[in-house]
Scaffold this active site. Structure first.
Site, PDB file in Angstrom:
ATOM      1  N   LYS A 178       0.825  -1.208   0.000  1.00 44.91           N
ATOM      2  CA  LYS A 178       0.000   0.000   0.000  1.00 44.91           C
ATOM      3  C   LYS A 178       0.861   1.260   0.000  1.00 44.91           C
ATOM      4  CE  LYS A 178      -3.934  -2.198   0.186  1.00 44.91           C
ATOM      5  NZ  LYS A 178      -4.860  -2.164   1.316  1.00 44.91           N
TER       6      LYS A 178
ATOM      7  N   ILE B 116      -9.973 -17.735  -0.619  1.00 48.16           N
ATOM      8  CA  ILE B 116     -10.253 -16.528   0.160  1.00 48.16           C
ATOM      9  C   ILE B 116     -11.674 -16.031  -0.053  1.00 48.16           C
ATOM     10  CG2 ILE B 116      -9.432 -14.188   0.666  1.00 48.16           C
ATOM     11  CD1 ILE B 116      -7.594 -16.523   1.482  1.00 48.16           C
TER      12      ILE B 116
ATOM     13  N   ARG C 294      -6.722  -2.511 -12.136  1.00 47.24           N
ATOM     14  CA  ARG C 294      -7.719  -2.767 -11.103  1.00 47.24           C
ATOM     15  C   ARG C 294      -8.276  -1.438 -10.593  1.00 47.24           C
ATOM     16  NH1 ARG C 294     -11.866  -5.148  -8.533  1.00 47.24           N
ATOM     17  NH2 ARG C 294     -11.588  -5.415  -6.307  1.00 47.24           N
TER      18      ARG C 294
ATOM     19  N   ASP D 243     -13.376 -10.334   6.381  1.00 42.99           N
ATOM     20  CA  ASP D 243     -12.143  -9.785   5.816  1.00 42.99           C
ATOM     21  C   ASP D 243     -11.831  -8.408   6.390  1.00 42.99           C
ATOM     22  OD1 ASP D 243     -11.872 -12.004   4.236  1.00 42.99           O
ATOM     23  OD2 ASP D 243     -12.689 -11.081   2.436  1.00 42.99           O
TER      24      ASP D 243
ATOM     25  N   HIS E 103      -2.519 -11.946  -8.119  1.00 39.03           N
ATOM     26  CA  HIS E 103      -2.413 -10.730  -8.908  1.00 39.03           C
ATOM     27  C   HIS E 103      -1.512 -10.919 -10.127  1.00 39.03           C
ATOM     28  CE1 HIS E 103      -3.956  -9.175  -5.081  1.00 39.03           C
ATOM     29  NE2 HIS E 103      -4.546  -8.297  -5.834  1.00 39.03           N
TER      30      HIS E 103
ATOM     31  N   CYS F 190      -5.367 -14.071  -2.036  1.00 40.22           N
ATOM     32  CA  CYS F 190      -6.526 -13.180  -2.032  1.00 40.22           C
ATOM     33  C   CYS F 190      -7.631 -13.841  -2.863  1.00 40.22           C
ATOM     34  CB  CYS F 190      -6.121 -11.815  -2.611  1.00 40.22           C
ATOM     35  SG  CYS F 190      -7.215 -10.454  -2.147  1.00 40.22           S
TER      36      CYS F 190
END
Length: 758
Positions: free
Chosen positions: A117, A436, A520, A604, A699, A731
């Site tokens: 992040k 997930i 995304r 989550d 990803h 994920c």
């Protein structure tokens, strides 16, 4: 006269043109020339949106991520991506996502760069990599070409680059290299870059150093002095930009660096502005970020002008005005919205409207407030209407959250006691496998949702379509041999928006897209009022899925902290108060799932760490209310009900004690891109509950091998007892295709079986 500028503009386009172009390129549906043409068209549109500004940013456009752009500009490309081909753009995509196109051979696919992040936002960047072999070499042709492109279109260009100290701070050493040992050689490349920019006639360069709002150790503070002493002789003027927080103990440092101007975030650091004015040398520009670049509420123009006017009188031409940070974090244009409630819409401002607000404030200062009387009056009406609207306030919700007591967030017994009951109930094997939550969102699923939303598909037919997809997901999982199943979430467009659509106090845009990473994009819901749940949100879909199998079915929910951090949140009350309202809404759903005999429930909290203040001294206050809100949402269940949580792409080693306090029975986390590096914390911290370190990087389109996943889990087993380990992807799988997912999960299950055999 006040000067206006912008720190960055959303790059995706009003209709997500960049997203769709990228995905077409990666699937070989368009050529590189077509992709480049679409990018140039978007840049021109965005510069047109900023045409009233005195200076417009150049270099804020990116095909994937601005930090990765900087790595390529500096020649800091991972060894594994060097010499794969002469096509720089394809090598760039390989670092970003593992491969550049759908038809690439295995020899051109590589491990994608680690992703995490960007400070406390929901934007993800590709982490720079450093080692003893790192060397820097200027590769600025793409930035220089964009500057020439802008100048040809009459744009007064202000190039934007990430500063050298922040760039090093953001990266990771892959060996024992001290990152600061690389500073001297890195700064030499910036000197070369600024010479190149001066040759193009550039006057100002925005050099972003957002780490100035964090707690810096003396060696990093010294790095700033060393760096900018060298850059002081640059032939271009430097505007040093900080944002996202307060300077505090870095204030004097920032003000006295030998640069030509300083930008500070006057939304988050308003109380520091006068101190900065008093500290900043009289020959330097001060840029104030007076429009919130992180949220979508209108600026109170009259209040801002009341505050700004004496500052303008004091600084005169030395005052520049801008948004607080890049507008990357807000949607493009509110004018695209046709379905929003008219009252709520009148309270909002997206990127285009924020720049209009900036221009109104500048005009009021430069030409007098009489020149913008109508605009100010209209703004006052909107601000007052929101403040007193019955849409915003709900007395019943406010009354309920006053009922919080100490035991509301506690389980009945400790983890060890619960684990024995759950083990007996579910009888899972060693290294149990699960996913997930989401499975691929096919074109057919998206079309059915669109048709239902537009009225072309009846509720009955829509329900049948979703049930058919759920049945397919359950069948695939049973054939693969997964131990704990999920329903696949075909009915969900987004893990936050789906729930927000069923909660009071939320509203939704049609085109309010924001980039999360690469192609995304997310459309954050807007929390405008008090939040509550009227009806169950997931029970019918989950119980239907459970009726199709004898294996345990996980109920899938988004936690209150993530619902908060991934929404545009009302700014008229503390975030903690809004989060508490959310926690009661999710608690109601958890208890309804349990009543429906769904006894494994995943809540989550992917964005838990994202909400951390940037200064560690402020962490505990946030963690106290964030963990309390999670526990209230999760811990009203019986001991036999197993609670899972999930966190992805966040460095959480330094808050592991707080995560343990959540007391989830199982936590699943991202570890594959970091090669299980995130598990180093368990060498020192005895995490008490079960954990599923992700072994499949969802990803990337690359399919992990059995051996690679076994190796990752063996690393995990060195730190955590095997009886407490789960095997799962990083994920959800919604962004992948079935032809990638099935072989990857097949390998994951084979890895689990091999681990059991060992």
């Amino acid at each position: 006269m006040v000067t206006t500028h912008n720190l960055g503009f959303p790059r995706i386009g009003k209709q997500r043109e960049l997203k769709f172009a990228l995905e077409k390129y990666w699937s070989n549906a368009i050529s590189q020339e077509e992709l480049l043409h679409i990018a140039a068209t978007l840049r021109q549109q965005h510069w047109n949106n900023q045409s009233q500004l005195d200076l417009a940013p150049v270099g804020d456009f990116s095909f994937y991520d601005q930090v990765l752009d900087m790595s390529f500009l500096l020649g800091n490309v991972p060894k594994r991506a060097e010499n794969l081909s002469d096509n720089t753009l394809d090598n760039y995509f390989r670092v970003a996502r593992g491969r550049a196109a759908a038809n690439e051979s295995d020899c051109t696919c590589i491990q994608a760069g680690e992703m995490t992040k960007w400070f406390d936002t929901n934007y993800h960047y590709i982490v720079p990599e450093f080692s003893h072999d790192t060397h820097f070499a200027l590769q600025a042709q793409h930035l220089l070409a964009q500057i020439t492109e802008a100048q040809t279109q009459g744009v007064k260009a202000k190039p934007v680059v990430i500063g050298p100290v922040t760039y090093l701070w953001l990266g990771k050493s892959k060996d024992d290299t001290n990152k600061l040992d690389l500073l001297e050689s890195l700064v030499k490349v910036y000197v070369q870059l600024f010479d190149e920019l001066a040759n193009l006639g550039v006057e100002w360069v925005q050099i972003d150093e957002p780490i100035l709002v964090t707690e810096l150790t003396p060696d990093w503070q010294a790095a700033f002095k060393q760096t900018y002493a060298t850059l002081a002789h640059s032939p271009v003027k430097l505007l040093l930009a900080s944002y996202f927080g307060t300077l505090q103990d870095n204030l004097s440092l920032a003000c006295n660096l030998p640069v030509d101007g300083l930008h500070i975030d006057a939304i988050n650091a308003k109380e520091e502005v006068q101190t900065v004015i008093n500290t900043l040398p009289k020959d330097k520009i001060l840029s104030l970020g007076i429009i919130n670049g992180r949220n979508i509420w209108k600026t109170d123009l009259s209040a801002t002008l009341l505050w700004l006017t004496p500052i303008f009188q004091q600084l005169g031409d030395r005052l520049w005005l801008a948004p607080s940070c890049s507008l990357l974090h807000v949607p493009v244009d509110l004018n695209s919205e046709q379905a929003l409630d008219t009252d709520i819409k009148s309270w909002l401002a997206f990127a285009v409207q924020k720049l209009a607000e900036l221009n109104i404030l500048a005009q009021a200062l430069n030409q007098g407030q009489a020149s913008v009387t109508k605009e100010i009056a209209k703004n006052i009406d909107a601000i007052n209407a929101r403040k007193h609207s019955p849409l915003v306030h709900n007395a019943e919700v406010k009354a309920r959250v006053t009922q919080v007591h100490d035991t509301l967030g506690n389980r009945n017994t400790d983890y060890e006691s619960r684990a024995k009951l759950q083990s007996k109930k579910f009888n899972l094997p060693l290294y149990p496998t699960t996913t997930i939550g989401s499975f691929p969102q096919t074109l057919e699923i998206r079309q059915a949702r669109r048709d239902y939303k537009s009225g072309k598909l009846s509720e009955e037919k829509y329900t049948r379509a979703m049930q058919a997809e759920i049945q397919h997901c359950v069948q695939v999982q049973e054939e693969l041999g997964l131990d704990v199943l999920v329903h696949g979430e075909p009915e969900r467009n987004d893990m936050v928006e789906y729930f927000g659509q069923q909660l009071n106090g939320y509203t939704f845009s049609q085109f309010g897209w924001v980039q999360s990473y690469g192609s995304r994009c997310v459309k954050p819901p807007i929390i405008f009022g008090d939040v509550s749940r009227s009806n169950p949100m997931t029970v019918n879909w989950t119980t239907y899925a459970q009726s199709l199998t004898d294996k345990p079915m996980k109920g899938m929910l988004t936690g209150p902290v993530t619902m908060l951090n991934w929404s545009f949140v009302r700014d008229d009350q503390p975030r903690s108060a809004t989060c508490l309202q959310l926690s009661f809404a999710i608690r109601d759903e958890v208890l309804d799932l349990e009543k429906a005999n769904i006894n494994i429930i995943q809540i989550d909290e992917a964005a838990l760490r994202e909400g951390l203040p940037l200064r560690k001294s402020q962490w505990q206050a946030y963690l106290d209310w964030a963990i309390e809100c999670y526990r209230i949402s999760a811990n009203g269940v019986n001991d036999e009900t197993q609670i899972h949580t999930h966190m992805c792409y966040s460095e959480f080693n330094d808050i592991i004690a707080a995560i343990a306090q959540m007391d989830a029975d199982v936590i699943t986390i991202e570890t594959s891109r970091s090669d299980m590096e995130l598990l180093d914390v368990f060498d020192e911290f005895d995490y008490p509950n079960e954990i599923g370190p992700g072994v499949y990087d969802i990803h990337s389109p690359n399919i992990p091998t059995v051996d690679a996943m076994v190796e990752l889990m063996q690393k995990a087993a060195q730190r955590i007892p095997a009886k407490r380990l789960w095997v799962n992807p990083d994920c959800g799988l919604k962004t992948r295709h079935w032809n990638e997912v099935q072989p990857a999960l097949t390998n994951m299950i084979l890895a689990s079986k091999q681990l059991r055999a060992q």
